[in-house]
Design a protein around this motif. Structure first.
Motif, mmCIF file in Angstrom:
data_model
loop_
_atom_site.group_PDB
_atom_site.id
_atom_site.type_symbol
_atom_site.label_atom_id
_atom_site.label_comp_id
_atom_site.label_asym_id
_atom_site.label_seq_id
_atom_site.Cartn_x
_atom_site.Cartn_y
_atom_site.Cartn_z
ATOM 1 N N HIS A 84 -7.058 1.118 -6.418
ATOM 2 C CA HIS A 84 -6.848 1.969 -5.256
ATOM 3 C C HIS A 84 -8.182 2.309 -4.599
ATOM 4 N N ARG A 102 -5.733 5.137 -0.899
ATOM 5 C CA ARG A 102 -4.870 3.987 -0.631
ATOM 6 C C ARG A 102 -4.577 3.287 -1.957
ATOM 7 N N GLU A 106 0.840 -1.197 0.000
ATOM 8 C CA GLU A 106 0.000 0.000 0.000
ATOM 9 C C GLU A 106 0.874 1.246 0.000
ATOM 10 N N ARG A 110 0.489 5.573 0.249
ATOM 11 C CA ARG A 110 -0.330 6.768 0.473
ATOM 12 C C ARG A 110 0.570 7.987 0.363
ATOM 13 N N ARG A 149 -2.806 11.393 2.498
ATOM 14 C CA ARG A 149 -2.719 10.024 3.010
ATOM 15 C C ARG A 149 -4.090 9.373 3.165
ATOM 16 N N THR A 150 -5.063 9.837 2.357
ATOM 17 C CA THR A 150 -6.413 9.291 2.404
ATOM 18 C C THR A 150 -6.598 8.197 1.369
ATOM 19 N N ARG A 183 -9.943 8.717 -2.726
ATOM 20 C CA ARG A 183 -9.837 9.756 -1.700
ATOM 21 C C ARG A 183 -11.179 10.445 -1.450
#
Length: 120
Positions: free
Chosen positions: A85, A72, A63, A65, A69-70, A88
């Motif tokens: 993914h 993935r 993973e 980010r 960092r929302t 976001r």
């Protein structure tokens, strides 16, 4: 424009360590201009998490980010391919790299350019 009915599609990374399935009718495909999407040049379809199933390879996924960092972003640890993914803006949806789908032809599906680089 090609009209498709919703059906199940299976896909994988290049080496096959990660396998997944989605159900979609492909209302549109998207590209994105954010830094990661520009570099990976993926063509994506958005599917709700209830229409996504990881069939195999949870342990083979890495993973990544960045920025808020929302979102993935998932990559195969073995071959490095990006199959999907978590989004976001709509975290209950996945962005699926349609180039990872088995026997899928994107011909005739409208493509919308999304703006990711300017997102706050």
């Amino acid at each position: 424009m090609v009209q498709r009915s919703a059906r199940r599609y299976e896909g994988s990374c290049h080496c096959g360590a990660v396998r997944f399935a989605i159900v979609t009718d492909f209302p549109e495909l998207t590209t994105c201009d954010c830094s990661i999407c520009r570099r990976r040049n993926a063509l994506m379809v958005k599917v709700h998490e209830s229409r996504f199933e990881l069939l195999d390879g949870a342990g083979a996924l890495a993973e990544y980010r960045f920025h808020t960092r929302t979102a993935r972003h998932y990559f195969c640890k073995v071959c490095g391919i990006y199959p999907f993914h978590r989004k976001r803006v709509t975290p209950d949806h996945y962005g699926i790299n349609v180039h990872c789908l088995d026997d899928f032809d994107p011909e005739g599906i409208p493509v919308r350019q999304t703006v990711g680089a300017a997102m706050e």
